[in-house]
Every structure is written in structure tokens, then in C-alpha cells.
Design a protein around this motif. Structure first.
Motif, PDB file in Angstrom:
ATOM      1  N   UNK A 315     -12.111 -20.862 -14.787  1.00 16.48           N
ATOM      2  CA  UNK A 315     -11.529 -21.325 -13.526  1.00 16.48           C
ATOM      3  C   UNK A 315     -12.464 -20.917 -12.394  1.00 16.48           C
ATOM      4  N   UNK A 316     -12.832 -21.880 -11.568  1.00 17.59           N
ATOM      5  CA  UNK A 316     -13.736 -21.575 -10.462  1.00 17.59           C
ATOM      6  C   UNK A 316     -15.194 -21.530 -10.850  1.00 17.59           C
ATOM      7  N   UNK A 317     -15.525 -21.903 -12.098  1.00 18.11           N
ATOM      8  CA  UNK A 317     -16.920 -21.929 -12.515  1.00 18.11           C
ATOM      9  C   UNK A 317     -17.539 -23.295 -12.261  1.00 18.11           C
ATOM     10  N   UNK A 318     -18.863 -23.332 -12.277  1.00 20.02           N
ATOM     11  CA  UNK A 318     -19.561 -24.602 -12.065  1.00 20.02           C
ATOM     12  C   UNK A 318     -20.910 -24.579 -12.776  1.00 20.02           C
ATOM     13  N   UNK A 319     -21.311 -25.734 -13.309  1.00 26.62           N
ATOM     14  CA  UNK A 319     -22.661 -25.937 -13.812  1.00 26.62           C
ATOM     15  C   UNK A 319     -23.211 -27.173 -13.105  1.00 26.62           C
ATOM     16  N   UNK A 320     -24.363 -27.021 -12.478  1.00 25.62           N
ATOM     17  CA  UNK A 320     -24.961 -28.131 -11.735  1.00 25.62           C
ATOM     18  C   UNK A 320     -26.452 -28.172 -12.010  1.00 25.62           C
ATOM     19  N   UNK A 321     -27.015 -29.375 -11.920  1.00 26.20           N
ATOM     20  CA  UNK A 321     -28.451 -29.552 -12.083  1.00 26.20           C
ATOM     21  C   UNK A 321     -29.085 -29.960 -10.769  1.00 26.20           C
ATOM     22  N   UNK A 322     -30.363 -29.607 -10.609  1.00 26.15           N
ATOM     23  CA  UNK A 322     -31.137 -29.998  -9.424  1.00 26.15           C
ATOM     24  C   UNK A 322     -32.433 -30.634  -9.912  1.00 26.15           C
ATOM     25  N   UNK A 323     -32.530 -31.951  -9.764  1.00 27.37           N
ATOM     26  CA  UNK A 323     -33.713 -32.676 -10.215  1.00 27.37           C
ATOM     27  C   UNK A 323     -34.846 -32.511  -9.208  1.00 27.37           C
ATOM     28  N   UNK A 324     -36.040 -32.130  -9.719  1.00 23.41           N
ATOM     29  CA  UNK A 324     -37.241 -32.018  -8.897  1.00 23.41           C
ATOM     30  C   UNK A 324     -38.237 -33.077  -9.377  1.00 23.41           C
ATOM     31  N   UNK A 325     -38.353 -34.200  -8.661  1.00 25.41           N
ATOM     32  CA  UNK A 325     -39.336 -35.211  -9.086  1.00 25.41           C
ATOM     33  C   UNK A 325     -40.742 -34.615  -9.119  1.00 25.41           C
ATOM     34  N   UNK A 326     -41.464 -34.865 -10.219  1.00 26.32           N
ATOM     35  CA  UNK A 326     -42.806 -34.309 -10.383  1.00 26.32           C
ATOM     36  C   UNK A 326     -42.816 -32.821 -10.652  1.00 26.32           C
ATOM     37  N   UNK A 327     -41.650 -32.250 -10.869  1.00 23.10           N
ATOM     38  CA  UNK A 327     -41.549 -30.797 -11.009  1.00 23.10           C
ATOM     39  C   UNK A 327     -42.138 -30.231 -12.284  1.00 23.10           C
ATOM     40  N   UNK A 328     -42.452 -31.082 -13.257  1.00 25.35           N
ATOM     41  CA  UNK A 328     -43.067 -30.575 -14.488  1.00 25.35           C
ATOM     42  C   UNK A 328     -44.429 -29.949 -14.210  1.00 25.35           C
ATOM     43  N   UNK A 329     -44.997 -30.242 -13.054  1.00 21.59           N
ATOM     44  CA  UNK A 329     -46.288 -29.657 -12.680  1.00 21.59           C
ATOM     45  C   UNK A 329     -46.157 -28.235 -12.156  1.00 21.59           C
ATOM     46  N   UNK A 330     -44.917 -27.753 -11.942  1.00 21.15           N
ATOM     47  CA  UNK A 330     -44.745 -26.379 -11.462  1.00 21.15           C
ATOM     48  C   UNK A 330     -45.297 -25.393 -12.490  1.00 21.15           C
ATOM     49  N   UNK A 331     -46.006 -24.376 -12.016  1.00 24.62           N
ATOM     50  CA  UNK A 331     -46.567 -23.368 -12.909  1.00 24.62           C
ATOM     51  C   UNK A 331     -45.493 -22.354 -13.297  1.00 24.62           C
ATOM     52  N   UNK A 396     -31.138 -25.541 -13.316  1.00 21.98           N
ATOM     53  CA  UNK A 396     -29.710 -25.443 -13.562  1.00 21.98           C
ATOM     54  C   UNK A 396     -29.131 -24.211 -12.884  1.00 21.98           C
ATOM     55  N   UNK A 397     -27.925 -24.374 -12.371  1.00 22.95           N
ATOM     56  CA  UNK A 397     -27.130 -23.252 -11.892  1.00 22.95           C
ATOM     57  C   UNK A 397     -25.845 -23.202 -12.686  1.00 22.95           C
ATOM     58  N   UNK A 398     -25.485 -22.030 -13.204  1.00 21.21           N
ATOM     59  CA  UNK A 398     -24.267 -21.884 -14.007  1.00 21.21           C
ATOM     60  C   UNK A 398     -23.658 -20.522 -13.700  1.00 21.21           C
ATOM     61  N   UNK A 399     -22.519 -20.540 -13.013  1.00 21.64           N
ATOM     62  CA  UNK A 399     -21.885 -19.279 -12.599  1.00 21.64           C
ATOM     63  C   UNK A 399     -20.586 -19.643 -11.887  1.00 21.64           C
ATOM     64  N   UNK A 400     -20.037 -18.685 -11.154  1.00 20.57           N
ATOM     65  CA  UNK A 400     -18.958 -19.023 -10.240  1.00 20.57           C
ATOM     66  C   UNK A 400     -19.471 -20.074  -9.254  1.00 20.57           C
ATOM     67  N   UNK A 401     -18.597 -20.959  -8.830  1.00 24.48           N
ATOM     68  CA  UNK A 401     -19.035 -22.074  -7.993  1.00 24.48           C
ATOM     69  C   UNK A 401     -19.767 -21.602  -6.751  1.00 24.48           C
ATOM     70  N   UNK A 402     -19.290 -20.536  -6.118  1.00 21.83           N
ATOM     71  CA  UNK A 402     -19.943 -20.069  -4.888  1.00 21.83           C
ATOM     72  C   UNK A 402     -21.372 -19.621  -5.157  1.00 21.83           C
ATOM     73  N   UNK A 403     -21.591 -18.920  -6.265  1.00 19.26           N
ATOM     74  CA  UNK A 403     -22.943 -18.473  -6.608  1.00 19.26           C
ATOM     75  C   UNK A 403     -23.846 -19.670  -6.863  1.00 19.26           C
ATOM     76  N   UNK A 404     -23.344 -20.640  -7.630  1.00 11.84           N
ATOM     77  CA  UNK A 404     -24.147 -21.842  -7.913  1.00 11.84           C
ATOM     78  C   UNK A 404     -24.479 -22.570  -6.618  1.00 11.84           C
ATOM     79  N   UNK A 405     -23.488 -22.762  -5.786  1.00 14.36           N
ATOM     80  CA  UNK A 405     -23.705 -23.490  -4.533  1.00 14.36           C
ATOM     81  C   UNK A 405     -24.707 -22.775  -3.633  1.00 14.36           C
ATOM     82  N   UNK A 406     -24.525 -21.467  -3.473  1.00  7.80           N
ATOM     83  CA  UNK A 406     -25.418 -20.706  -2.592  1.00  7.80           C
ATOM     84  C   UNK A 406     -26.849 -20.680  -3.136  1.00  7.80           C
ATOM     85  N   UNK A 407     -26.978 -20.396  -4.435  1.00  7.37           N
ATOM     86  CA  UNK A 407     -28.312 -20.222  -5.029  1.00  7.37           C
ATOM     87  C   UNK A 407     -29.060 -21.553  -5.124  1.00  7.37           C
TER      88      UNK A 407
END
Length: 595
Positions: A315-331, A396-407
Motif C-alpha cells: 500500500x502506497x508503493x510505486x514502481x515507475x520507469x524513466x526513459x532516457x533517449x540515447x541513454x545507452x551511451x551513459x558510462x 527505475x524507481x521502486x519504493x514508497x511513492x514519495x521516495x520514487x517521485x522525489x528521487x
């Protein structure tokens, strides 16, 4: 004593005699001719001192930086090769006839054009810091903004009314600054966190359009955009709907930007609070950043990977993704740095998937330690929902919704600006609307008001107050610009019976409500009109316009992040006599001379 400001002298003054006063910005001796750049708040003018006037020339040889001078001289045109296009006075110079030192000066601790001064040194020597052109530009713009606000509101029929600085302590979300009363033993005034209660009572009194540019005080932990005392453009209206209130103040906001800095802001879009949180993790999103969240909570309920399935099934948990176009180039180093960054916001880590080949949804095409823990169905859904392509990356963010949203929200803003995922627009203003009335405090096991306890519910949402407060939506709105909350307000409760229901939802009983807010509740019984308003942070508004890093750069005498004034060394101890007059005894007095 003077005919004009230094920075105002230009070609229109050619062949006239002027009397100028200001500070020596620089002094240069060029083989027998002395040049003095004289500075005041309007800018700089070059003064030429020739050796033919012997007494004056000797005096010019003695002046140093920050001496205060009076100069009488004739305005002449500079040689074409010496014109300085960076200065308003760059076409001319003043040939001095008379020179008077009005006051000398010690060598300053820094040069006025130095951009590398530490903030501690600047705040310790704030009087000198305020002489610097950058600071003078900021404070003069602040004045210009305040005057633009006043002109607009005056034209709209608003009346400037002062409210008390010494009032009673009321729970408004932050700690009060308390002021002991000498006359009333053991009692305290509080400095106002805002004029909220007074402006509501002014509406009951019939002043249907009120405003005030006023100080507010909150004893809270400080950040770059907070001060213990700050300036608020405080406004309240009667007999207007939520939409009409927003229309007036959107007009004010756009008018002030145009008048103060010549910017035509685009029309403000409306974004519901729930959508802002779902897509950006923030109720003040920077819409210049084009990155968005993808909701994945439902997808992760059945996966074997407990890091995802745990929050997804809580209850109150969340899993969300953040797509970074071209992000596979990140070291790996960049990903590690972002991992440490999100820990600031309570995240335990930062999972990711690099999409090397979107046609192969396994460990061959997807690069990540977590791929082996996710089912083919889950991986396919992640790719489909996020719209990931080869060469992209999903965090990915996976935690309490507030932590996911903030982070993830903070990560979105950082990566967006660092990696160029921005729209290219300079200004993206919006209204965030339809806020929840309440937010639940898991630690205290109670509901708290999201804005304040005087915010009215949407029509029809009064029915949720008793049984299901979490469903109640408020007539509340924030004006957001580039990720900063510029102002916030709401339609207020004007009927005593609705106010009582809100207090009950907050766990405030009748006796407590009467003790803390009796004066307001009584006022509401005497024909209170429908009313609502908004308050803008003047400091934040000017900070945004100037591009300063902190609101301290647009406040004349600010406090540090430890709520100290380095110039006056406040706060400070007071002597025992003053404490006795106030009937105060310190329980643990500091040792004499302690820092």
C-alpha cells in the motif's frame, strides 16, 4: 549637488558641464593623464584628469578604489578608437575641471568586478557587496517588479492594507518565530507565517480586493530558495470563482514579466496535480524537460524480483520507469553518479536497463543485472509502455511513492538539463490544479491539510470529508515556472459548518478549533462572502528573472542557511536585564564567549 547619474551621461550631454558624484571603480595613470572610472547605481562614466590643472591632478593621483568623489567637468566625445560599446556612456568622457574627495576608503576586501568571491565574505561585507553592479542590478529589478505589481493590482481595483506583524501563534505548517511579551507575563506573540487569517477577515469586512507586499516569517530548515524572513505578494478577492481568480493573477504574472524584463510569457497551461505526479513525480515540474515517467506498478506485481514486486504489492508503493533517449551511451561512472544522487532523496539504489537491441528482449539485447530477474512478459511490457528503442536506457524507481517521485523527479530534471532533453523554450509556466485536500502522515497516523486548513473543497467533495478525506479535492492552485513554485493559493472556506467538517477531518476538536481559530470562526458567522486568493514569493520571482542561484542574491540583507546575519552577527545574546524584564530565564545558558 549633482546634475545627473554617472551611468546616464551619454552623447546627448556633449559640450555641457556636468556635476557627478560616485565611487572610484578604477583609477589608471596613462603617462601623465589620469583616468578615473566613476561609478554610481546607474553605471560608470570615464573621467579624464589632465596635468594642466595642477592641484586637481595631484588630488587625482591620491585617490584609490572606493573613494567618494565629486567631479565637475565637460562632456566630450571619445576618440573613435576608444569608444566602449559595453557602456551606455561609452561614446563620451568627462574632462574634469574640479575634483573633490568627499570621503576616503580603506582598501576593500574584494574588487567590485570580482566574480569569484565566497558567499561568506560577501555576506560579512554586505554593504560593499551591494555596491557591486550585479547586486545593484538585482535590487533595482526587484524594485521594478514590485512597482509593476502595484500598478497592475491598482488598475484592477485592489487596495493595499497592512496586517499585524505581532499576532498569535497558529498552526500553519512551519514553526513560528515567537516574541515574548513584557507586559503579559509568560505570554508570547508570533511573527506571521503569512497574513492568511487576517486577509480572510478583511474579506468578511467588505474589502473585496486586498493586496500587500509584506514580510512573512517561518522558522524552518533553509535551502537556496528559502529564508527565515521572506517577502510575499499577498492577495485576496471576494465574489470570484476559482477560474476568475486565476485569470486575474495570470494576467498580473505575465504583465510583470513584460514590464520588468521585456518577456512575453506564453499562456499558462493547466495540469492536474494527479497527472503532474504521475508523469513528473513533482507538483512543480519543469516542463522544459521533455522526459516523463512510465507507470509500471501493475507490471511488477508478479515478477520474482523482490526489489520491484515488494513496493508494487505494498500500500502506497510505486514502481515507475524513466526513459532516457540515447541513454545507452551513459558510462558506468555516470550511472554510479546518478545512483548516489538519488540516494539524497531516500532511494536505496537505481536500477536500469540499457536497450542495445530492441528486437532481442533478453540478456543479449538488454544490458542490466536485473534482466535475468524479469519475465519476458514484463520486459516486453516495459519496452512497449516506455517506447524504448535501440540505444535508449530506462531507469527505475521502486519504493514508497514519495521516495520514487522525489528521487526520479530530481533525476529527470538533472539528466534533462545535463543531456539536452529540453524543449529549447526559455519559459514554461503552468497552473497545477486540483490538489488533494489532505495528505496522510504515516508516522502520526492522521490527515494533514496539503495547503492549509482553510482551503475549500471542490463542489460536491464536502461529502468525502467525514468518511474518506483522501478522496476530497481542493479548490487549490499553484503557479509554477521552470520547476519553481512562484505562487500558490485557493478558494477559501466561507461557511462555518464546512470549516468545522475540515477541522474534524484533521482531528481538530471543537475546543481546540475555538482556542486556535475562534476569531476566524466567529467572523465567518457574520455574512462571510465567497472568497479566495493567492500569494507569490517576490524573492523567488526576482531570482528567476535574474537567473541568480539563490534568493539571497536578490535580498538586500539575507540570512545564511543557518539563519544567521553575518553582517550584524544576529542572532545574538541579550543581557540579563532584558531577560528579567521579559520574565525569561535560560535553562542552559551558553558559557561566556562560546561560539
Amino acid at each position: 549637488m549633482r546634475t545627473d547619474y554617472c551611468g546616464n551621461i551619454n552623447a546627448a550631454h556633449l559640450d555641457t558641464t556636468v556635476t557627478l558624484m560616485g565611487w572610484v571603480n578604477t583609477r589608471r595613470d596613462h603617462g601623465g593623464v589620469i583616468f578615473i572610472d566613476l561609478r554610481d547605481r546607474a553605471g560608470i562614466v570615464q573621467v579624464v584628469c589632465n596635468p594642466g590643472r595642477e592641484a586637481m591632478f595631484r588630488l587625482a593621483e591620491s585617490v584609490r578604489s572606493e573613494y567618494v568623489l565629486k567631479v565637475v567637468g565637460r562632456v566630450v566625445r571619445r576618440d573613435a578608437a576608444l569608444v566602449n560599446p559595453k557602456l551606455a556612456s561609452g561614446e563620451i568622457e568627462v574632462v574634469a575641471h574640479e575634483l573633490e574627495v568627499l570621503n576616503g576608503a580603506l582598501p576593500p576586501p574584494f574588487q567590485m568586478d570580482d566574480t569569484g568571491i565566497s558567499e561568506t565574505v560577501r555576506l560579512e561585507h554586505r554593504v560593499l557587496d551591494l555596491r557591486r553592479p550585479a547586486m545593484q542590478k538585482n535590487l533595482l529589478l526587484r524594485y521594478k517588479v514590485a512597482m509593476a505589481v502595484r500598478r497592475y493590482l491598482d488598475a484592477q481595483g485592489f487596495v493595499d492594507i497592512e496586517t499585524p506583524m505581532l499576532t498569535r501563534s497558529t498552526p500553519e505548517g512551519a514553526r513560528d518565530y515567537l516574541v515574548p511579551s513584557r507586559v503579559h507575563d509568560g505570554m508570547f506573540f508570533a511573527l506571521p507565517q503569512s497574513p492568511q487569517l487576517f486577509k480572510q477577515m478583511l474579506m468578511v469586512s467588505g474589502y473585496d480586493r486586498y493586496y500587500q507586499i509584506t514580510k512573512c516569517f517561518r522558522d524552518e530548515d533553509l535551502r537556496a530558495d528559502r529564508q527565515p524572513e521572506f517577502t510575499q505578494i499577498d492577495c485576496e478577492t471576494s465574489f470570484l470563482s476559482e477560474e476568475e481568480i486565476r485569470a486575474i493573477f495570470e494576467g498580473m504574472f505575465r504583465s510583470v514579466f513584460k514590464e520588468a524584463i521585456g518577456v512575453d510569457l506564453p499562456a499558462l497551461q493547466e495540469l492536474p496535480y494527479a497527472e503532474a505526479i504521475a508523469l513528473y513525480g513533482s507538483d512543480k515540474p519543469d516542463l522544459r524537460v521533455t522526459l516523463k515517467f512510465t507507470e509500471l506498478t501493475d507490471v511488477m506485481k508478479e515478477v520474482a524480483f523482490k526489489v520491484f514486486s515488494g513496493p508494487a504489492n505494498s500500500a502506497g508503493g510505486r514502481v515507475a520507469g524513466l526513459l532516457i533517449p540515447g541513454g545507452a551511451a551513459l558510462t558506468r561512472g555516470e550511472i554510479d553518479a546518478y545512483t548516489e544522487f538519488v540516494k539524497i532523496y531516500g532511494a536505496k539504489g537505481l536500477a536500469y536497463i540499457k536497450v542495445n537491441d530492441v528486437t532481442r528482449l533478453d540478456e543479449t539485447g538488454l544490458q542490466s543485472p536485473i534482466v535475468k530477474n524479469l519475465s519476458p512478459v514484463a520486459l516486453a511490457t516495459i519496452i512497449e509502455r516506455t517506447g524504448a528503442k535501440s540505444g535508449d536506457l530506462v531507469f527505475f524507481g521502486a519504493d514508497r511513492a514519495k521516495v520514487v517521485n522525489d528521487a526520479l523527479g530530481a533525476l529527470r530534471a538533472r539528466i534533462g538539463h545535463e543531456k539536452g532533453h529540453v524543449s529549447g523554450e526559455a519559459w514554461k509556466p503552468l497552473w497545477v490544479v486540483d490538489f488533494p485536500m489532505f495528505e496522510y502522515d504515516d508516522d502520526a497516523k492522521r490527515w494533514n491539510a496539503m495547503h492549509h486548513p482553510f482551503t475549500a473543497p471542490k463542489d460536491g467533495h464536502e461529502e468525502h470529508l467525514a468518511g474518506d478525506p483522501g478522496r476530497a479535492i481542493a479548490k487549490a492552485y499553484d503557479l509554477v515556472l521552470n520547476g519553481w513554485e512562484m505562487g500558490g493559493g485557493s478558494v477559501r472556506i466561507h461557511r462555518a459548518e464546512v470549516q468545522s467538517k475540515v477541522f474534524a477531518a484533521l482531528g481538530i476538536g471543537a475546543e481546540e478549533a475555538e482556542a486556535k481559530f475562534g476569531f476566524l470562526l466567529d467572523a465567518l458567522k457574520y455574512g462571510a462572502p465567497p472568497h479566495g486568493g493567492i500569494a507569490f514569493g517576490l524573492d523567488r520571482l526576482v531570482t528567476m528573472m535574474t537567473g541568480a542561484e539563490s534568493i539571497r542574491d536578490v535580498i538586500a540583507f539575507p540570512k545564511t542557511q543557518r539563519a544567521q546575519c553575518l553582517l550584524t552577527e544576529a542572532p545574538s545574546e541579550v543581557d540579563e536585564r532584558q531577560l528579567r524584564e521579559l520574565h525569561i530565564r535560560l535553562r542552559n545558558p551558553r558559557p561566556a564567549g562560546a561560539a
